[in-house]
Design an enzyme around this catalytic site. Structure first.
Site, short mmCIF file in Angstrom:
data_model
loop_
_atom_site.label_atom_id
_atom_site.label_comp_id
_atom_site.label_asym_id
_atom_site.label_seq_id
_atom_site.Cartn_x
_atom_site.Cartn_y
_atom_site.Cartn_z
N GLU A 29 -3.23 -0.67 -20.31
CA GLU A 29 -4.18 -0.04 -19.40
C GLU A 29 -3.46 0.30 -18.08
O GLU A 29 -2.91 -0.60 -17.43
CB GLU A 29 -5.35 -1.00 -19.13
CG GLU A 29 -6.17 -1.26 -20.40
CD GLU A 29 -6.91 -2.58 -20.37
OE1 GLU A 29 -7.11 -3.16 -19.28
OE2 GLU A 29 -7.30 -3.05 -21.46
N LEU A 58 -9.40 0.99 -22.47
CA LEU A 58 -9.59 -0.37 -21.96
C LEU A 58 -10.00 -1.29 -23.10
O LEU A 58 -11.18 -1.60 -23.29
CB LEU A 58 -10.66 -0.35 -20.86
CG LEU A 58 -10.68 -1.55 -19.91
CD1 LEU A 58 -11.56 -1.25 -18.71
CD2 LEU A 58 -11.10 -2.84 -20.57
N SER A 59 -9.02 -1.70 -23.88
CA SER A 59 -9.31 -2.58 -25.01
C SER A 59 -8.06 -3.34 -25.39
O SER A 59 -7.15 -2.80 -26.02
CB SER A 59 -9.78 -1.75 -26.20
OG SER A 59 -9.84 -2.56 -27.35
N GLU A 60 -8.04 -4.59 -25.00
CA GLU A 60 -6.86 -5.41 -25.30
C GLU A 60 -6.69 -5.57 -26.80
O GLU A 60 -5.56 -5.59 -27.31
CB GLU A 60 -6.98 -6.78 -24.62
CG GLU A 60 -6.83 -6.73 -23.10
CD GLU A 60 -8.04 -6.17 -22.37
OE1 GLU A 60 -9.11 -6.05 -23.00
OE2 GLU A 60 -7.93 -5.84 -21.17
N GLN A 82 -3.21 -6.63 -18.46
CA GLN A 82 -3.22 -6.56 -16.99
C GLN A 82 -3.15 -7.93 -16.32
O GLN A 82 -2.48 -8.10 -15.31
CB GLN A 82 -4.43 -5.78 -16.50
CG GLN A 82 -4.31 -4.29 -16.75
CD GLN A 82 -5.27 -3.46 -15.92
OE1 GLN A 82 -6.24 -3.97 -15.38
NE2 GLN A 82 -5.01 -2.17 -15.82
N PHE A 83 -3.90 -8.88 -16.86
CA PHE A 83 -3.85 -10.27 -16.41
C PHE A 83 -3.97 -11.13 -17.67
O PHE A 83 -4.72 -10.77 -18.58
CB PHE A 83 -5.02 -10.61 -15.47
CG PHE A 83 -4.92 -9.97 -14.11
CD1 PHE A 83 -4.38 -10.68 -13.03
CD2 PHE A 83 -5.34 -8.67 -13.90
CE1 PHE A 83 -4.28 -10.08 -11.78
CE2 PHE A 83 -5.24 -8.08 -12.65
CZ PHE A 83 -4.72 -8.79 -11.58
N ILE A 87 -6.46 -11.53 -21.91
CA ILE A 87 -5.78 -11.42 -23.19
C ILE A 87 -6.67 -11.83 -24.35
O ILE A 87 -6.40 -11.52 -25.50
CB ILE A 87 -4.48 -12.26 -23.17
CG1 ILE A 87 -3.47 -11.70 -24.16
CG2 ILE A 87 -4.77 -13.74 -23.44
CD1 ILE A 87 -2.08 -12.27 -23.99
N HIS A 129 -8.11 -14.08 -12.59
CA HIS A 129 -6.83 -13.46 -12.24
C HIS A 129 -5.81 -14.54 -11.92
O HIS A 129 -4.95 -14.36 -11.07
CB HIS A 129 -6.99 -12.51 -11.04
CG HIS A 129 -8.03 -11.45 -11.23
ND1 HIS A 129 -9.35 -11.66 -10.97
CD2 HIS A 129 -7.94 -10.19 -11.70
CE1 HIS A 129 -10.04 -10.56 -11.24
NE2 HIS A 129 -9.21 -9.66 -11.68
C1 LIG Z 1 -11.14 -7.27 -20.41
C2 LIG Z 1 -10.59 -6.72 -19.14
N1 LIG Z 1 -9.48 -5.98 -19.15
C3 LIG Z 1 -8.96 -5.49 -18.02
C4 LIG Z 1 -9.55 -5.76 -16.81
C5 LIG Z 1 -8.94 -5.21 -15.50
N2 LIG Z 1 -9.85 -4.18 -14.95
C6 LIG Z 1 -10.72 -4.47 -13.96
S1 LIG Z 1 -11.72 -3.17 -13.55
C7 LIG Z 1 -10.95 -2.17 -14.69
C8 LIG Z 1 -11.40 -0.75 -14.86
C9 LIG Z 1 -12.86 -0.72 -15.21
O1 LIG Z 1 -13.31 0.60 -15.32
P1 LIG Z 1 -14.86 0.87 -15.56
O2 LIG Z 1 -15.34 0.01 -16.69
O3 LIG Z 1 -15.04 2.33 -15.71
O4 LIG Z 1 -15.58 0.33 -14.24
P2 LIG Z 1 -15.37 0.84 -12.74
O5 LIG Z 1 -14.33 -0.08 -12.13
O6 LIG Z 1 -14.95 2.27 -12.79
O7 LIG Z 1 -16.70 0.61 -12.12
C10 LIG Z 1 -9.94 -2.87 -15.36
C11 LIG Z 1 -9.08 -2.29 -16.42
C12 LIG Z 1 -10.69 -6.56 -16.83
N3 LIG Z 1 -11.34 -6.88 -15.71
N4 LIG Z 1 -11.20 -7.02 -18.00
#
Ligand SMILES: Cc1ncc(C[n+]2csc(CCOP(=O)(O)OP(=O)(O)O)c2C)c(N)n1
Ligand SMILES: Cc1ncc(C[n+]2csc(CCOP(=O)(O)OP(=O)(O)O)c2C)c(N)n1
Ligand SMILES: [Mg+2]
Ligand SMILES: [Mg+2]
Lengths: 324, 353, 324, 353
Positions: A29, A58-60, A82-83, A87, A129
């Site tokens: 991501e 956005l899919s681990e 990312q963190f 995972i 985190h």
């Molecule tokens: C399972 C997971 N993977 C990665 C992250 C890191 N992360 C935090 S916000 C984000 C983007 C989220 O995008 P969206 O769902 O469109 O929400 P927005 O922030 O745009 O409101 C990511 C990848 C996380 N919080 N949870």
């Protein structure tokens, strides 16, 4: 040799290996155009293009699950999570598939994937985190687990990991991503997986640690010296398979052990190290092995500096163990 | 054995007839009696005979395996007797270069790719000659030399692997397609979502072959959609349905999907509607009987050919079962191999304790 | 008291609690009309209907994720996972959500969910119908972990678990689902969570175990007696939080310990128990604590009886520990 | 504050006009200038004033929080300044009995449900008076008394929780609806698939509210579908799109979805297309300005009212920030509470060591 921080050293290793071996791809991501949350993959997209430095959905589970297929085809995927806290949506792919693929196929297939992910606390990140889930991967047979504490080790171990035929969990201690600086050899070199490093020699107490806590342990060891306690500090570097020989040799010398890690205490790597020392050097033990670790609570937010096994918590354990 | 070339596949699917067939609600080529019901694409009779023989071989091995299971001589075995239209029909729609990601139900696809009957039974017995060294249950086979991935129990995981492999082939600019088998319930699993979404975004040359073997029952517990094929819409992946008891329908639809993938147009979701052999319509719609009738009508099959085939299969299987049951158990020390490429210290300790 | 096997005892507990408390619902793959792979929920669908005994889609993440919402609303969901090996698609919901919900909401919300799932080997199930992943849940703060070894404990602990305000992982040793039979009190009773049971008293060696391996340990203890070694056998029953008092009291007496479990050795519960004993009773230890466990390999198929820590592997450890 | 009754919601959505609006490609009620562009459902002016006030309060708190973050006085804070049409518009479409499952971006929904500004800032400071006891980052709030679930970082997990809660309410025959917030990237996550599928199969009274805040950019990395709403098709869940910068459009669409859920017809997927405040169209389409113009045109808002509101909000927030920054840190011992209901021995040992 150039000075680098951890982020630069890891970036350097990725760039170098991607140049050397066109089977290496980076995916995750925001790893591409953005260069990753911590900028670890910065510049790689421009250098190698979108087919080798891939921004994924956005899919681990999808990232790791597709990396398996890439590895089966002969590529060398280096996915980023990312963190480490995020995972777990990929946990099934890691423990049920990657860890068992070689075994269950009777050695026909391997899954040489290096999963890079930042671990550990100290950045005001709260539960999600900050975690250190290494023992949740060590307990599962089939995964190598690495956690460097210096830029040099970060580069050398990452290069070794990508060239390893086994899957490697590569945990990067984010608290020292920029704080840990040091000389890093230019160009190609590797640090052997499975070898610990005695960072400080000493006679009285063996301190076993890794990642960001190495610096806390060294700080506590320096202070213990002032109290007349001479500590040997071991940086494991590879968490699995353990460098049992280095551990046992040190304990044979000191007879006293303190294990330090950020992860929660119970069923953590510290427990395994204590149990192993019991099996390998029981008669040499002169004091009960101690564990100075994160507590058995979720990682807190406001109180994170109370949670972490920092120098001020390590020091009394060293002194008490020495004087037991 | 799998003689389909990409060009053939292309021919088979880019003719007007074929494309129109794809637009049908459920693609069907053969009637229950083995007569052509739709404008068939060019079909090489020799290939159809090969297909029939491969299906018969798969059926015979599946039935013997089930018997061995019932006698307690091997562990739990599911297999896919009655589903050869899907398992074998799809295999012959691929080139040897293409990859197969099976579930635990399709160990017979190896037989259709040149795997030996003996290797099949060594695996079922989990003996020292088993290609996976006795490490998995009968369904859990793997055959790297045949480009067949390692089947395992967790439902759905192989779907992302197939997409990942196809993606890798695309990145490497190789003309390779990956086909994944799965049952209709796997559409509820996490990996289905991941595989389909990545397949859509990265236009991977994969074919997702869903066996809806509950048909004609509706799987109310899994979904309230009318079909599984329409789930592709969420991912920009077209869905096609076909008669899963009609080997030529599966062959046609999968060839079409493979050609589409090879042309760089991405993944297709195929839903094969399969009446189970033990279901109400099973015997009437048995794909083996259906294809035999088709070949018979065209003069390419006879009772004598059938008797000869049965005879030779029984002999081959008898010999293989005898060899497999006589082979030794894997030595205890092999339990510690292949966890890592080289045996680490702690496993040496455990092995030698 | 009626004789029951484990399956019947668990079914009895579910039925009883569903009658007593209409907030209790059972959900999972094939738990309704089919009555579960192992028939543990047989008859419940007919007795309580499809809104309380729910056949779900094939998605462990969905089962556990929706159970969280049910629990937040005040229900008492008791989801079943068909085999513990298939729990990992739900791992994120369990470790990131359920385990942390009370903590992260400052105690505003609880997640009283009991996740039932069969564990352990010995049924010719290979990698994916045999695993014992308990330490992967213990290491994560916030989950209670239970594993009964007798029908009576199965019923009493399940009733206690459903009434507990904390989430409970309820591991059912499938190898003894039908093989373990015994008297089970009729009607309502509970077995307290967090209390081990001394199944056999002895002076020489403490054997700590749980689940199906209890019977192997008892068998080995009987054979050790013939060799003049008097073993005390503890059935943990609750794996977390541990009954440290019972363990320490026994080790204070014997000075010698063998831990037995099916799960892989490294970072398993055995490691934690050894490390804890070091912390609590170091000076009483007369021999190195031993672990007789599953190996650090995926669970094999053909060789599963070589993998399991059966009586013939436990016995020499008992004798050697006694004679150390 | 949230005065909508189920009957009102029903009325608002079962009129001919409303139903027709649902069939529009993107539901919109207000023009950029605050004029009605579609045949609006009955709208109580007092409710719209409440909505405007709640939005203004949310905006003011969000902006102050961002400032505190930039000064390093609190940790990372995202908030949803500019997205009040969605966050607050949807909140006022619910009854107090209904539940909200927010992401880390919507702590302001508590303010629209009667939560105090002081509680809001105590939480951001993670101090001893924080409702979650300083255990989570600023985005990770929870308010059980307001029926707001615990927000957390893992993307998507709350979606299955919302569906599970709605399902439970349905089983208990309670007239309760659950609304889940999420961003468009969450549609790629596993829990989205699970939540949508369970919602379809069990017809749960849930509303899935997707903020597509990338709009008008296409999120090529997440999907190749043209919309996120159409993903509902895979699950038999209808999808509706609305202008996410139009508070009255969100109010209408969510009311419609809530009423549908309450009638037992199941879940709706709502895609709210939100131009970010810092995007090219952000200032022009600012939902706060748009609603103020609407109210002004109808004579329900004035510059004086605005000045008074600004003044009182600033005062309230200043006081709250002062109180929150003065409050003590949670005592160390609290770190060990709430892991379990009662403190187990090992945590007592760790606490008292
Ligand atoms: C399972 C997971 N993977 C990665 C992250 C890191 N992360 C935090 S916000 C984000 C983007 C989220 O995008 P969206 O769902 O469109 O929400 P927005 O922030 O745009 O409101 C990511 C990848 C996380 N919080 N949870
Ligand atoms: C993740 C996971 N959950 C549960 C199971 C147990 N299980 C094995 S087969 C099966 C049903 C699979 O149905 P389907 O996908 O339609 O395939 P079919 O067996 O009908 O071919 C289940 C639930 C499993 N193997 N993996
Ligand atoms: Mg099926
Ligand atoms: Mg977004």
């Amino acid at each position: 040799m150039p000075q680098m921080n951890m982020v630069q050293a890891i970036n350097d290793a990725l760039r170098l290996e991607m140049e050397r071996d066109d089977r290496v791809v980076v995916l995750g991501e925001d790893v591409g155009k953005v260069g990753g949350v911590f900028r670890v993959t910065a510049g790689l997209f421009d250098a190698f293009g979108g087919e080798r430095v891939i921004d994924t959905p956005l899919s681990e589970g999808g990232i790791i699950g597709t990396a398996v297929g890439m590895a089966l085809y002969g590529m060398r995927p280096v996915p980023e999570i990312q963190f480490a806290d995020f995972i777990f949506p990929a946990y099934d792919q890691i423990v049920s598939e990657i860890a068992k693929y070689r075994y269950r196929s009777g050695g026909q297939y391997g899954c040489p994937i290096v999963i890079r992910t930042p671990v550990g606390g100290g950045i005001r990140g709260g539960h999600y985190h900050s975690q250190s889930p290494e023992s949740q991967f060590i307990h599962v047979a089939g995964l190598k687990v690495v956690c460097p504490a210096t830029p040099e080790d970060a580069k050398g171990l990452l290069l070794a990991s990508i060239r390893d035929e086994d899957p490697v969990m590569f945990f990067e201690p984010k608290r020292i991503y920029r704080a840990a600086r040091g000389e890093v050899p230019e160009g190609d070199f590797t640090v052997e997986i499975g070898k610990a490093r005695v960072v400080r020699e000493g006679e009285d107490v063996t301190v076993i640690t890794y990642g960001a806590m190495l610096y806390e342990a060294l700080d506590a060891a320096a202070k213990a010296e002032a109290e007349g306690v001479d500590c040997e500090v071991i940086d494991l570097r590879t968490l699995w398979p353990l460098d049992v020989d280095t551990i046992v040799a040190s304990v044979e010398k000191t007879g006293r052990v303190v294990v330090v890690h950020e992860a929660p205490k119970s069923c953590g790597l510290g427990a395994e190290i204590v149990a192993l020392i019991n099996e390998k050097a029981f008669l040499r033990l002169e004091a009960p092995p101690r564990r100075v670790t994160g507590f058995d609570t979720p990682f807190p937010y406001t109180l994170e500096m109370e949670y972490l096994p920092l120098s001020h918590r390590i020091l009394p354990a060293l002194v008490e163990t020495a004087r037991f | 054995m799998t003689t389909a070339t990409r060009t053939q596949a292309d021919q088979g699917t880019t003719t007007r007839g074929a494309d129109e067939a794809m637009r049908e609600d459920v693609v069907r080529v053969l009637s229950a009696d083995g007569e052509l019901v739709s404008d068939a694409p060019e079909l090489d009779d020799a290939l159809v005979v090969d297909l029939y023989r491969a299906m018969a071989r798969a059926r015979a091995c599946d039935l013997r395996a089930a018997a061995l299971r019932d006698e307690g001589r091997i562990g739990a075995y599911d297999g896919s007797a009655g589903e050869e239209a899907t398992t074998i029909g799809s295999t012959l729609a691929l080139r040897d270069d293409d990859w197969i990601f099976p579930t635990h139900r399709e160990p017979t696809v190896a037989l259709a790719r040149g795997g030996s009957v003996e290797a099949f039974f060594h695996h079922l017995f989990g003996n020292a000659l088993d290609g996976v060294k006795g490490r998995q249950m009968p369904g859990g086979f793997a055959a790297r030399s045949l480009r067949i991935a390692s089947a395992s129990a967790p439902v759905g995981t192989q779907l992302t692997h197939a997409v990942g492999l196809a993606w890798a082939a695309r990145i490497r600019k190789d003309d390779v397609v990956a086909l994944a088998h799965f049952g209709e319930r796997a559409t509820s699993s996490g990996p289905f979502h991941n595989a389909m979404n990545f397949a859509g975004v990265f236009k991977t040359p994969a074919v997702m072959l869903c066996r809806n073997s509950n048909w004609p029952q509706v799987s109310e517990t899994e979904t309230i959609t009318d079909t599984f094929a329409e789930k592709g819409i969420a991912y920009g992946v077209p869905g096609v349905r076909c008669d899963g008891n009609d080997p030529l329908a599966v062959l046609r639809v999968v060839r079409h999907a493979v050609a589409r993938a090879a042309r760089g147009e991405g993944t297709t979701l195929v839903e094969a509607l399969a009446h189970p052999l033990d279901g109400p319509e099973g015997a009437r719609l048995d794909p083996l009987v259906r294809l035999r009738n088709y070949l018979g009508l065209r003069g390419h099959w006879s009772d004598a050919a059938q008797a000869e085939l049965d005879e030779s299969l029984q002999q081959e299987i008898d010999q293989a079962v005898a060899a497999a049951s006589a082979a030794p158990t894997p030595p205890r020390t092999t339990m510690f191999d292949d966890v890592f490429v080289t045996l680490p210290g702690h496993l040496r300790d455990q092995r030698d304790a």
